[in-house]
Design a protein around this motif. Structure first.
Motif, PDB file in Angstrom:
ATOM      1  N   ALA A  63       0.839  -1.205   0.000  1.00  9.46           N
ATOM      2  CA  ALA A  63       0.000   0.000   0.000  1.00  9.46           C
ATOM      3  C   ALA A  63       0.875   1.256   0.000  1.00  9.46           C
ATOM      4  CB  ALA A  63      -0.924  -0.008   1.210  1.00  9.46           C
ATOM      5  N   GLN A  64       1.923   1.263   0.822  1.00  8.82           N
ATOM      6  CA  GLN A  64       2.832   2.411   0.860  1.00  8.82           C
ATOM      7  C   GLN A  64       3.574   2.570  -0.465  1.00  8.82           C
ATOM      8  OE1 GLN A  64       5.215   1.433   4.298  1.00  8.82           O
ATOM      9  NE2 GLN A  64       3.914   2.613   5.697  1.00  8.82           N
ATOM     10  N   PHE A  65       3.977   1.443  -1.052  1.00  6.17           N
ATOM     11  CA  PHE A  65       4.660   1.471  -2.347  1.00  6.17           C
ATOM     12  C   PHE A  65       3.757   2.099  -3.412  1.00  6.17           C
ATOM     13  CE2 PHE A  65       5.244  -0.619  -6.487  1.00  6.17           C
ATOM     14  CZ  PHE A  65       6.560  -0.276  -6.764  1.00  6.17           C
ATOM     15  N   LEU A  66       2.489   1.667  -3.443  1.00  3.71           N
ATOM     16  CA  LEU A  66       1.555   2.202  -4.425  1.00  3.71           C
ATOM     17  C   LEU A  66       1.290   3.688  -4.197  1.00  3.71           C
ATOM     18  CD1 LEU A  66      -1.137  -0.589  -4.926  1.00  3.71           C
ATOM     19  CD2 LEU A  66       0.480   0.287  -6.597  1.00  3.71           C
ATOM     20  N   ASP A  67       1.173   4.093  -2.925  1.00  2.00           N
ATOM     21  CA  ASP A  67       0.944   5.504  -2.628  1.00  2.00           C
ATOM     22  C   ASP A  67       2.083   6.366  -3.176  1.00  2.00           C
ATOM     23  OD1 ASP A  67      -1.454   5.031  -1.389  1.00  2.00           O
ATOM     24  OD2 ASP A  67      -0.616   4.957   0.649  1.00  2.00           O
ATOM     25  N   LEU A  68       3.309   5.898  -2.987  1.00  6.23           N
ATOM     26  CA  LEU A  68       4.464   6.648  -3.492  1.00  6.23           C
ATOM     27  C   LEU A  68       4.468   6.700  -5.017  1.00  6.23           C
ATOM     28  CD1 LEU A  68       7.275   5.303  -1.104  1.00  6.23           C
ATOM     29  CD2 LEU A  68       6.273   7.599  -1.111  1.00  6.23           C
ATOM     30  N   LYS A  69       4.168   5.554  -5.632  1.00  5.62           N
ATOM     31  CA  LYS A  69       4.152   5.497  -7.088  1.00  5.62           C
ATOM     32  C   LYS A  69       3.025   6.342  -7.667  1.00  5.62           C
ATOM     33  CE  LYS A  69       7.655   2.865  -8.017  1.00  5.62           C
ATOM     34  NZ  LYS A  69       8.788   3.377  -8.831  1.00  5.62           N
ATOM     35  N   PHE A  70       1.873   6.333  -7.013  1.00  7.36           N
ATOM     36  CA  PHE A  70       0.744   7.113  -7.505  1.00  7.36           C
ATOM     37  C   PHE A  70       1.067   8.603  -7.492  1.00  7.36           C
ATOM     38  CE2 PHE A  70      -2.563   3.702  -6.097  1.00  7.36           C
ATOM     39  CZ  PHE A  70      -2.081   2.869  -7.101  1.00  7.36           C
ATOM     40  N   GLU A  71       1.700   9.034  -6.392  1.00  7.22           N
ATOM     41  CA  GLU A  71       2.085  10.444  -6.291  1.00  7.22           C
ATOM     42  C   GLU A  71       3.114  10.797  -7.368  1.00  7.22           C
ATOM     43  OE1 GLU A  71       3.994  13.602  -3.031  1.00  7.22           O
ATOM     44  OE2 GLU A  71       3.643  11.496  -2.490  1.00  7.22           O
ATOM     45  N   ARG A  72       4.033   9.876  -7.611  1.00 13.17           N
ATOM     46  CA  ARG A  72       5.062  10.088  -8.631  1.00 13.17           C
ATOM     47  C   ARG A  72       4.442  10.196 -10.020  1.00 13.17           C
ATOM     48  NH1 ARG A  72       9.578  12.177 -10.544  1.00 13.17           N
ATOM     49  NH2 ARG A  72      10.937  10.727 -11.666  1.00 13.17           N
ATOM     50  N   VAL A  73       3.485   9.326 -10.318  1.00 16.42           N
ATOM     51  CA  VAL A  73       2.825   9.334 -11.620  1.00 16.42           C
ATOM     52  C   VAL A  73       2.060  10.637 -11.841  1.00 16.42           C
ATOM     53  CG1 VAL A  73       0.944   8.294 -12.957  1.00 16.42           C
ATOM     54  CG2 VAL A  73       2.666   6.834 -11.890  1.00 16.42           C
ATOM     55  N   ILE A  74       1.315  11.085 -10.813  1.00 18.46           N
ATOM     56  CA  ILE A  74       0.552  12.328 -10.914  1.00 18.46           C
ATOM     57  C   ILE A  74       1.484  13.521 -11.137  1.00 18.46           C
ATOM     58  CG2 ILE A  74      -0.907  13.955  -9.651  1.00 18.46           C
ATOM     59  CD1 ILE A  74      -2.391  11.545 -10.726  1.00 18.46           C
ATOM     60  N   ASN A  75       2.604  13.560 -10.407  1.00 18.69           N
ATOM     61  CA  ASN A  75       3.567  14.657 -10.555  1.00 18.69           C
ATOM     62  C   ASN A  75       4.197  14.667 -11.939  1.00 18.69           C
ATOM     63  OD1 ASN A  75       3.136  15.548  -7.951  1.00 18.69           O
ATOM     64  ND2 ASN A  75       4.857  14.414  -7.077  1.00 18.69           N
ATOM     65  N   LEU A  76       4.507  13.488 -12.478  1.00 22.25           N
ATOM     66  CA  LEU A  76       5.081  13.412 -13.820  1.00 22.25           C
ATOM     67  C   LEU A  76       4.094  13.922 -14.865  1.00 22.25           C
ATOM     68  CD1 LEU A  76       6.950   9.983 -13.687  1.00 22.25           C
ATOM     69  CD2 LEU A  76       8.001  12.214 -14.123  1.00 22.25           C
ATOM     70  N   CYS A  77       2.839  13.550 -14.724  1.00 27.74           N
ATOM     71  CA  CYS A  77       1.807  14.028 -15.659  1.00 27.74           C
ATOM     72  C   CYS A  77       1.725  15.554 -15.618  1.00 27.74           C
ATOM     73  CB  CYS A  77       0.457  13.423 -15.312  1.00 27.74           C
ATOM     74  SG  CYS A  77       0.276  11.687 -15.753  1.00 27.74           S
ATOM     75  N   ALA A  78       1.771  16.116 -14.407  1.00 29.06           N
ATOM     76  CA  ALA A  78       1.705  17.570 -14.254  1.00 29.06           C
ATOM     77  C   ALA A  78       2.908  18.244 -14.912  1.00 29.06           C
ATOM     78  CB  ALA A  78       1.634  17.940 -12.775  1.00 29.06           C
ATOM     79  N   GLU A  79       4.084  17.650 -14.767  1.00 31.52           N
ATOM     80  CA  GLU A  79       5.294  18.211 -15.370  1.00 31.52           C
ATOM     81  C   GLU A  79       5.217  18.160 -16.899  1.00 31.52           C
ATOM     82  OE1 GLU A  79       8.869  16.503 -13.834  1.00 31.52           O
ATOM     83  OE2 GLU A  79       8.268  16.751 -11.743  1.00 31.52           O
ATOM     84  N   ILE A  80       4.710  17.057 -17.436  1.00 26.77           N
ATOM     85  CA  ILE A  80       4.581  16.923 -18.892  1.00 26.77           C
ATOM     86  C   ILE A  80       3.620  17.970 -19.435  1.00 26.77           C
ATOM     87  CG2 ILE A  80       3.800  15.423 -20.766  1.00 26.77           C
ATOM     88  CD1 ILE A  80       4.673  13.035 -18.960  1.00 26.77           C
ATOM     89  N   VAL A  81       2.462  18.091 -18.785  1.00 25.59           N
ATOM     90  CA  VAL A  81       1.473  19.082 -19.225  1.00 25.59           C
ATOM     91  C   VAL A  81       2.053  20.488 -19.149  1.00 25.59           C
ATOM     92  CG1 VAL A  81      -0.744  20.156 -18.660  1.00 25.59           C
ATOM     93  CG2 VAL A  81      -0.523  17.671 -18.633  1.00 25.59           C
ATOM     94  N   GLY A  82       2.757  20.781 -18.064  1.00 25.00           N
ATOM     95  CA  GLY A  82       3.357  22.097 -17.909  1.00 25.00           C
ATOM     96  C   GLY A  82       4.376  22.409 -18.988  1.00 25.00           C
TER      97      GLY A  82
END
Length: 224
Positions: free
Chosen positions: A45-64
């Motif tokens: 669960a902790q692993f997924l939480d970290l990965k989910f946050e990482r994925v969301i941040n990467l998407c935001a960086e790409i869009v930006g």
């Protein structure tokens, strides 16, 4: 049959449209833990939480990055290189995003691989679209390389013709002379070509550069 312009649907910038679809796809997967029920194991669960946050941040960086690149009105080589940097960063983050999803699939069992496959395909499409966009900018680069820009101490932008542009035209005129002699091109075609070139750069050429170009043309193509 051609659709009248007034009735055509407004086309979206496909790079943004695809990225929007990718974001929606990933957010939907994240909310569903990529197709599995909430994991009881705390470590996973902790692993997924970290990965989910990482994925969301990467998407935001790409869009930006793609928004910043698209918002730029490129009028010189400095701005061209800056936009290319944003495009390169967006591509790099797409690759990292793909790797992050792959790591989740490799470690967490029981995921819906079909959903994962759809996300990967959208990422690969996004990379292709940004690369195509970047490649189309090469035409703009060629136009910008014709000119040289200099900012004075007072902040005034001085635009001059690149000396290489004059050198290319001088070589072209000499080549035209040989082609006229061989009957491969008519004198009127050469005249029209040179007039077009001179008209394009008339305001950017210095007095002596313009004089020398005209003297070369007359020397090569004057009546003998």
């Amino acid at each position: 049959m051609t659709v009248p312009k007034s009735k055509r649907h407004k086309s979206r910038f496909e790079v943004f449209h695809n990225m929007q679809a990718l974001q929606k796809e990933l957010v939907k997967h994240l909310m569903q833990d990529f197709g599995i029920t909430r994991i009881a194991d705390l470590g996973e669960a902790q692993f997924l939480d970290l990965k989910f946050e990482r994925v969301i941040n990467l998407c935001a960086e790409i869009v930006g990055d793609i928004h910043r690149a698209n918002a730029m009105y490129v009028s010189n080589m400095i701005e061209y290189e800056e936009r290319r940097l944003y495009q390169d960063k967006a591509i790099g983050n797409c690759v990292v995003l793909k790797q992050e999803l792959q790591s989740i699939i490799d470690i967490i069992s029981g995921l819906n691989l079909n959903k994962y496959k759809t996300s990967i395909e959208l990422i690969e499409k996004e990379i292709h679209l940004i690369k195509s966009w970047r490649k189309s900018d090469l035409r703009l680069k060629k136009k910008l390389q014709v000119l040289r820009y200099k900012l004075t101490e007072s902040g005034h932008l001085v635009i001059k013709i690149n000396p290489k542009t004059i050198t290319r035209e001088r070589r072209k005129l000499k080549k035209y002379r040989k082609m006229v002699n061989q009957g491969k091109i008519s004198l009127i075609d050469v005249q029209n070509s040179f007039k077009s070139w001179l008209g394009t750069y008339d305001k950017l050429l210095s007095y002596w550069s313009k004089l020398n170009m005209i003297a070369l043309y007359n020397n090569l193509f004057k009546e003998r």
